[in-house]
Design a protein around this motif. Structure first.
Motif, PDB file in Angstrom:
ATOM      1  N   SER A   1     -95.742  39.870  -7.147  1.00 18.13           N
ATOM      2  CA  SER A   1     -95.700  40.742  -5.971  1.00 18.13           C
ATOM      3  C   SER A   1     -94.382  40.476  -5.235  1.00 18.13           C
ATOM      4  CB  SER A   1     -96.883  40.457  -5.056  1.00 18.13           C
ATOM      5  OG  SER A   1     -96.744  39.184  -4.461  1.00 18.13           O
ATOM      6  N   GLU A   2     -94.078  41.298  -4.259  1.00 14.65           N
ATOM      7  CA  GLU A   2     -92.819  41.132  -3.533  1.00 14.65           C
ATOM      8  C   GLU A   2     -92.777  39.796  -2.801  1.00 14.65           C
ATOM      9  OE1 GLU A   2     -90.311  43.349  -0.005  1.00 14.65           O
ATOM     10  OE2 GLU A   2     -91.794  44.490  -1.136  1.00 14.65           O
ATOM     11  N   ALA A   3     -93.895  39.405  -2.222  1.00  9.22           N
ATOM     12  CA  ALA A   3     -93.939  38.136  -1.491  1.00  9.22           C
ATOM     13  C   ALA A   3     -93.784  36.952  -2.446  1.00  9.22           C
ATOM     14  CB  ALA A   3     -95.252  38.025  -0.728  1.00  9.22           C
ATOM     15  N   GLU A   4     -94.454  37.013  -3.604  1.00  2.59           N
ATOM     16  CA  GLU A   4     -94.328  35.934  -4.583  1.00  2.59           C
ATOM     17  C   GLU A   4     -92.900  35.838  -5.112  1.00  2.59           C
ATOM     18  OE1 GLU A   4     -98.805  35.946  -6.556  1.00  2.59           O
ATOM     19  OE2 GLU A   4     -97.288  37.342  -7.290  1.00  2.59           O
ATOM     20  N   PHE A   5     -92.282  36.977  -5.356  1.00  2.00           N
ATOM     21  CA  PHE A   5     -90.909  37.004  -5.837  1.00  2.00           C
ATOM     22  C   PHE A   5     -89.966  36.393  -4.805  1.00  2.00           C
ATOM     23  CE2 PHE A   5     -86.839  39.300  -6.531  1.00  2.00           C
ATOM     24  CZ  PHE A   5     -86.579  38.816  -7.807  1.00  2.00           C
ATOM     25  N   ARG A   6     -90.187  36.723  -3.547  1.00  3.13           N
ATOM     26  CA  ARG A   6     -89.359  36.167  -2.473  1.00  3.13           C
ATOM     27  C   ARG A   6     -89.523  34.645  -2.408  1.00  3.13           C
ATOM     28  NH1 ARG A   6     -90.446  39.387   2.174  1.00  3.13           N
ATOM     29  NH2 ARG A   6     -88.790  40.693   1.379  1.00  3.13           N
ATOM     30  N   GLN A   7     -90.755  34.145  -2.553  1.00  3.92           N
ATOM     31  CA  GLN A   7     -90.991  32.698  -2.533  1.00  3.92           C
ATOM     32  C   GLN A   7     -90.275  32.007  -3.691  1.00  3.92           C
ATOM     33  OE1 GLN A   7     -95.230  32.321  -2.574  1.00  3.92           O
ATOM     34  NE2 GLN A   7     -95.447  32.577  -0.365  1.00  3.92           N
TER      35      GLN A   7
END
Length: 58
Positions: free
Chosen positions: A40-46
């Motif tokens: 997800s976008e949040a996981e990718f950012r992390q």
């Protein structure tokens, strides 16, 4: 009689080894499937933040 009991012990050890191998195999399959799904976008950012933090330290 002791020969019969040792046969049961060998069979139990073999069954336990087979069970451990099955659990290991299924865990490896589940891990491969988890790696194959998109982030997800949040996981990718992390993940990106972890990479940048580790590179800035070294």
């Amino acid at each position: 009689m002791p020969a019969l009991q040792s046969g049961w012990i060998e069979l139990a050890v073999l069954a336990l080894l087979f069970l451990v191998l099955q659990v290991w195999w299924l865990t490896a399959l589940a891990r491969r499937r988890a790696l194959a799904k998109p982030l997800s976008e949040a996981e990718f950012r992390q993940v990106l933040e972890r990479i940048w933090i580790s590179r800035s330290r070294s």
